[in-house]
Enzyme design. Structure first.
Site, PDB file in Angstrom:
ATOM      1  N   SER A   1       0.823  -1.200   0.000  1.00  0.00           N
ATOM      2  CA  SER A   1       0.000   0.000   0.000  1.00  0.00           C
ATOM      3  C   SER A   1       0.864   1.260   0.000  1.00  0.00           C
ATOM      4  CB  SER A   1      -0.956  -0.027   1.189  1.00  0.00           C
ATOM      5  OG  SER A   1      -1.843   1.061   1.155  1.00  0.00           O
TER       6      SER A   1
ATOM      7  N   ASP B   1      -1.375   1.462  -3.740  1.00  0.00           N
ATOM      8  CA  ASP B   1      -2.122   0.394  -4.410  1.00  0.00           C
ATOM      9  C   ASP B   1      -3.462   0.881  -4.927  1.00  0.00           C
ATOM     10  OD1 ASP B   1      -3.042   0.664  -1.782  1.00  0.00           O
ATOM     11  OD2 ASP B   1      -3.607  -1.439  -1.611  1.00  0.00           O
TER      12      ASP B   1
ATOM     13  N   ASP C   1      -6.241   1.892  -3.730  1.00  0.00           N
ATOM     14  CA  ASP C   1      -7.555   1.539  -3.187  1.00  0.00           C
ATOM     15  C   ASP C   1      -8.147   2.686  -2.381  1.00  0.00           C
ATOM     16  OD1 ASP C   1      -5.837   1.308  -1.006  1.00  0.00           O
ATOM     17  OD2 ASP C   1      -6.728  -0.545  -0.255  1.00  0.00           O
TER      18      ASP C   1
END
Length: 452
Positions: free
Chosen positions: A98, A244, A246
């Protein structure tokens, strides 16, 4: 022997490569993943970190050795992997750390339909199985190993998202996107293709060494470049994705950050228009404005602990249409209850483009209170310091305390939450009040106790 207690966290696997884990360990984790999920097939994706392809490949070999067919989708965002898990109905593994620095890597795992795997839902069993194999020798390969196939799902992922939010009739918008050299640089061009958007890309080159800034927009230092570009170019808004991709953070036309709670409230109102009367999940440190807006739009707000496993569990239990967190994780029933910052971004673009005013005016209705943001204090005795805060506020008139997640103290005009970090010797403090003066007053009092 690797110490799995250092890398198997509450929701995922994460650590420094190769110091804490490597491809050999990834292969065993893949075998355990296939074993614990009982899957005949799995899907695997990875981010742009230098170690990601090798780790993902090793994990796939481990799963195949246990008899599972492996579908590799290659470079992808975490929500793209969730899409693949949902659309293909397969357990999935995403290789990413991440927003962590370049030397880290990790695995986010889910069951078929993007259902989360955490400590209480399979991760502890995966760890135990791997520890047994490390001590006693690797597992015997299955009599019939699984096959390996590649599949590109990027266009299907983009089409699914665009099918959930109609942007075809919005006014043209100029949007600056800072991908931070992360996976937003891979997904944004395809998702935005053909929409009435003028895209100004920043740091779209995939580079897991993060040469421009950390891919963590939660840190104000990492959105300075985006803020400057929005103001310099007269853009309608800016979007920043983490490594990442998200999570998505929003900057208005003035270059001012839009609080994730305001985005949660805005998206909640839009989702409730599609499904009146539905539940909306929010964690306990989102703004008061979130449950207020949910009620105003005929929905039922449901308060829960911080963390994606708690949000997703409550969404499944209540059938909620949407869920949001203060950290810019946004969860959608139409996306298998999984989090996708990209879908939240499309909602913001649609809401802005459906009216003529600026973003700052649009979100003002959802940003109603003063807030401190998250304040971290490094303390060795987290429990003792939190207990001291509780003692200081326990007997005050008009004040209520609850311990759903850390300690939340609520009065008529303010509230604060103090909770320990899961991974570091930190206490995290969040405060909200009807005015900034009160926020400052409560902040100084609580920090005076925590840091004494």
């Amino acid at each position: 022997m690797p110490d799995l207690s250092q890398i198997v966290k509450a929701y995922d696997v994460r650590g420094v490569v190769p110091d804490q884990w490597d491809e050999r360990l990834a292969e065993l984790l893949g075998a355990a993943f296939a074993e614990i999920t009982g899957a005949s097939a799995v899907v695997i994706g990875h981010d742009m970190r230098p170690s990601s392809p090798g780790l993902a490949g090793a994990f796939g070999r481990g799963a195949a050795a246990r008899g599972a067919d492996v579908t590799e989708i290659g470079l992808c965002s975490t929500d793209q992997l969730y899409y693949a898990s949902g659309a293909l109905d397969l357990p999935g593994a995403m290789f990413t750390a991440s927003h962590n620095p370049a030397q880290y890597n990790g695995i986010k795992m889910c069951r078929a339909g993007a259902k989360p795997i955490g400590q209480d839902s399979g991760l502890a069993e995966i760890r135990a199985l791997v520890e047994g194999w490390l001590a006693e020798g690797p597992p015997v390969p299955a009599a019939s190993p699984g096959g390996l196939a590649q599949r590109d799902v990027l266009k299907d992922y983009a089409a699914h998202l665009r099918g959930l939010v109609d942007l075809t009739a919005i006014r043209p918008l100029k949007v600056v996107v800072d991908a931070g050299n992360g996976m937003g640089g891979h997904t944004v061009p395809t998702v935005f293709e053909g929409l009435p958007l003028e895209l100004d890309p920043m740091y779209f080159e995939l580079d897991g060494t993060f040469p421009n800034h950390e891919a963590n927009p939660l840190d104000p230092a990492n959105i300075v470049d985006l803020q400057a570009r929005v103001k310099a170019t007269g853009a309608d808004l800016g979007l920043a994705f983490d490594g990442d991709a998200d999570r998505c953070f929003v900057v208005d036309e003035r270059g001012e950050p839009v609080p994730p709670s305001a985005i949660t409230a805005l998206v909640a109102a839009r989702e409730l228009a599609k499904a009146p009367g539905s539940a909306v999940i929010h964690n306990l440190i989102t703004s008061w404005s979130v449950p207020e807006v949910v009620k105003e739009n005929g929905g039922t707000p449901v308060r829960t602990r911080v963390g994606h496993s708690f949000i997703k569990a409550e969404m499944a239990r209540t059938g909620a249409i949407f869920g949001g967190e203060h950290s810019a994780h946004y969860y959608f029933r139409d996306f298998w209850n999984a989090d996708t910052g990209m879908l939240a971004a499309l909602h913001v673009l649609a809401a802005l483009g459906e009216q003529e005013g600026p973003l700052s005016g649009l979100v003002a209705a959802y940003d109603r209170y003063a807030a401190s943001g998250e304040i971290n204090s490094r303390v060795e005795d987290q429990t003792g310091r939190a207990a001291a805060v509780k003692a200081a506020f326990a007997d005050r008139p008009g004040v209520t305390l609850d311990e759903l997640d850390g300690l939340t103290v609520t009065a008529a005009d303010w509230w604060f939450n103090i909770r320990p970090s899961n991974t570091e010797p930190l206490l995290r403090l969040n405060i909200e009040a009807r005015d900034a003066t009160t926020v400052d007053k409560i902040r100084d009092e609580v920090l005076g106790i925590v840091r004494s």
